[in-house]
Design a protein around this motif. Sequence first.
Motif, short mmCIF file in Angstrom:
data_model
loop_
_atom_site.label_atom_id
_atom_site.label_comp_id
_atom_site.label_asym_id
_atom_site.label_seq_id
_atom_site.Cartn_x
_atom_site.Cartn_y
_atom_site.Cartn_z
N UNK A 52 1.03 -1.05 0.14
CA UNK A 52 0.09 -0.06 0.15
C UNK A 52 1.01 1.25 0.45
N UNK A 53 0.67 2.23 -0.95
CA UNK A 53 1.53 3.34 -0.84
C UNK A 53 0.50 4.21 -0.43
N UNK A 54 1.38 5.64 -0.31
CA UNK A 54 0.84 6.66 0.68
C UNK A 54 -0.70 7.57 -0.42
N UNK A 55 -1.01 8.35 0.03
CA UNK A 55 -2.03 9.10 -0.79
C UNK A 55 -1.26 10.17 -1.22
N UNK A 56 -2.47 11.03 -2.05
CA UNK A 56 -1.35 12.50 -1.92
C UNK A 56 -1.70 13.27 -0.63
N UNK A 57 -2.72 13.09 0.03
CA UNK A 57 -2.27 13.79 1.26
C UNK A 57 -1.28 12.76 1.98
N UNK A 76 14.08 22.30 15.13
CA UNK A 76 15.20 21.90 15.59
C UNK A 76 15.57 20.03 15.86
N UNK A 77 15.25 19.49 15.61
CA UNK A 77 15.49 17.74 15.22
C UNK A 77 16.27 17.64 13.81
N UNK A 78 16.75 17.04 14.00
CA UNK A 78 17.58 16.36 13.08
C UNK A 78 17.85 14.92 13.28
N UNK A 79 17.87 14.29 12.73
CA UNK A 79 17.76 12.59 12.59
C UNK A 79 18.87 12.08 12.40
N UNK A 80 19.84 11.25 13.21
CA UNK A 80 21.62 10.82 13.42
C UNK A 80 20.84 9.29 12.21
N UNK A 81 19.59 8.70 12.88
CA UNK A 81 19.99 7.56 12.71
C UNK A 81 17.94 7.66 12.40
N UNK A 82 17.08 6.38 11.08
CA UNK A 82 16.48 6.15 11.32
C UNK A 82 15.99 4.95 11.57
N UNK A 83 15.16 4.49 11.46
CA UNK A 83 14.45 2.40 11.59
C UNK A 83 12.89 3.24 10.65
N UNK A 84 13.42 2.10 9.74
CA UNK A 84 11.88 2.61 8.99
C UNK A 84 10.56 0.91 8.99
N UNK A 85 10.38 0.91 9.26
CA UNK A 85 9.53 -0.82 8.46
C UNK A 85 9.72 -0.59 7.00
N UNK A 86 9.60 -2.02 6.56
CA UNK A 86 9.61 -2.69 5.43
C UNK A 86 8.72 -1.90 4.10
N UNK A 87 7.48 -1.73 4.85
CA UNK A 87 6.39 -1.99 4.21
C UNK A 87 6.20 -0.21 3.41
N UNK A 88 5.82 -0.44 2.14
CA UNK A 88 5.69 1.13 1.11
C UNK A 88 5.57 2.63 1.76
#
Length: 176
Positions: free
Chosen positions: A30-35, A51-63
Motif C-alpha cells: 500500500x502506498x501513500x495518498x497525495x494527502x 531543531x530536530x535532526x535525525x542521526x539515524x532512522x529505523x523504518x518499517x519496510x512496508x511501502x
Amino acid sequence: MQESTSDGRRRLVLVRHAKAEPTAPTDHERDLTAGGRGDAEEAGRWLAGQGVAADAALVSDALRAHETWLHLSLGAGWTLEPELSPALYAAGPDAALDMVRETAPDVGTLLVVGHNPTMAYLAEMLDDSEGDDDATTSMLVRGFPPAALVVLELTGGWADLAPGTARLVAFHVGEA
C-alpha cells in the motif's frame, strides 16, 4: 554525528506512517495518498523547525512507511539513508522497544517510522508523565492518526530505555 541534545539528552521520534491507499495487491505494498505525502513533508518541515535532526532512522519496510520516510526527510531537508526493517512491520511495542535499544550509542536522535497501534502504544509506554502537558493532552484527545509523531527525550543510553523513562516533549499531527 550529534551525540545528544545540547543538555545531554537523546531524542526519540516515533512516527506513524502517513495516510495510505486502502488497497493494494498486498498490505505491504500500500502506498501513500497525495494527502499522506503532503502530511509527511509537512511533518519533516515541522521537525526541522523544531531543531530536530535525525542521526539515524529505523523504518518499517512496508511501502507506506518507506514513502513516509522519503517525504518526511524531503520536507526536513535530510539526506540520511534509513535502515529498512522487515521486523518493524509486524512488531508490537515490546519488540519495537527492543529494536530501539539496539541503537548505536553514538546516535543522539533516532527517528522510527512504523505502524499503529505499535507507535501509539510505544509512545504511551515510554512516557514518564512529566513532559509537556499540552503535547500529552493533544495526543490523548487526537489519538495517533496517520502522520502523527511524538518527540521523546531520554537521559540514559538507548540500551537503558524502559517503560516510563522518556519524557514526551512534543506531539504533531498532519492535516490530511
